[in-house]
Design an enzyme around this catalytic site. Structure first.
Site, short mmCIF file in Angstrom:
data_model
loop_
_atom_site.label_atom_id
_atom_site.label_comp_id
_atom_site.label_asym_id
_atom_site.label_seq_id
_atom_site.Cartn_x
_atom_site.Cartn_y
_atom_site.Cartn_z
CG HIS A 1 -8.52 -3.73 6.40
ND1 HIS A 1 -8.12 -4.89 5.77
CD2 HIS A 1 -7.98 -2.72 5.68
CE1 HIS A 1 -7.38 -4.59 4.71
NE2 HIS A 1 -7.27 -3.27 4.64
CE1 TYR B 1 -13.23 15.94 23.00
CE2 TYR B 1 -15.48 15.10 23.06
CZ TYR B 1 -14.45 15.80 23.66
OH TYR B 1 -14.64 16.39 24.87
CD GLU C 1 -3.08 -1.00 0.33
OE1 GLU C 1 -2.97 -0.21 -0.64
OE2 GLU C 1 -4.09 -1.66 0.56
CG HIS D 1 -9.32 -0.95 1.03
ND1 HIS D 1 -8.35 -0.75 0.07
CD2 HIS D 1 -8.68 -1.56 2.05
CE1 HIS D 1 -7.19 -1.22 0.50
NE2 HIS D 1 -7.37 -1.72 1.72
CG HIS E 1 -4.97 1.32 5.14
ND1 HIS E 1 -6.33 1.54 5.06
CD2 HIS E 1 -4.74 0.16 4.45
CE1 HIS E 1 -6.89 0.58 4.35
NE2 HIS E 1 -5.95 -0.28 3.97
#
Length: 210
Positions: A93, A118, A73, A158, A91
């Site tokens: 999931h 927030y 990635e 994703h 990143h």
């Protein structure tokens, strides 16, 4: 930034994120700037079991120097580094943010409703970036279209990605994004009271956010 500390911090935060169920198996990746380049998590590595000496070291152009082979990635990470002044990219999931990235009725321009102050303070507006195959260089152009105004995004079908002024800041932001996504999913279809534009403007002005 000090390379030894960055390596230790990536291992620390990777373990923490994994143990709290914010990314599963060998999913998710982290990178951070150091003096003279970057440190990134290796491809197919589990964030819960990283080893400092095996993390991937990259030169300023993203070329692999040492350590294990870096995450596939990298185009995603470098789209943020090239488009913003940031020190780290995370990143994941994570379940709720990824769920929002999969829902057909998620607003592509503003995926995370301003339910709490927030999420406004730590994340801001979160667009949905159109789908690309994981690891595809095509994602760079799609991130480039939003990165000047956004430090976070949902990758369609994703998951979430966030950049920050430090590794700690990027982790805190992606955690806040996941919590806000959880609230959005839980309250979906309910008459939710959101922050008004004047409330958001006040937060931005008070905390000099953006």
């Amino acid at each position: 930034m000090n390379e030894e500390k960055i390596r230790a911090d990536i291992v620390k935060w990777g373990r923490s994120l994994f143990e709290r169920g914010l990314t599963a198996g060998s999913s998710g990746n982290i990178s951070a700037r150091i003096d003279g380049g970057y440190i990134a998590t290796p491809t197919n590595s589990c964030l819960g079991f990283l080893e400092p000496d095996r993390l991937s070291k990259l030169d300023p152009d993203g070329n692999h120097i040492s350590g294990d082979k870096p995450t596939k990635e990298l185009p995603l990470h470098f789209a943020f580094y090239e488009g913003r002044s940031c020190a780290a990219v995370v990143h994941l999931h994570s379940s709720y943010a990824t769920a929002l990235a999969c829902l057909a009725d998620t607003d592509p321009a503003d995926a995370i409703p301003p339910i709490t102050p927030y999420v406004v303070m730590r994340v801001g507006t979160v667009p949905v970036v159109p789908y690309t195959r994981p690891g595809s260089a095509d994602v760079k152009a799609r991130i480039a279209a939003i990165v000047a105004d956004h430090s976070a995004a949902l990758l369609e079908n994703h998951g979430p990605i966030v950049c920050g002024a430090s590794l700690d800041a990027a982790v805190f932001a992606i955690e806040e994004l996941e919590e806000a996504a959880k609230l959005a999913i839980i309250t979906h279809g309910m008459p939710v009271r959101q922050l008004t534009p004047s409330m958001i403007a006040d937060l931005n002005a008070t905390f000099r956010l953006r």
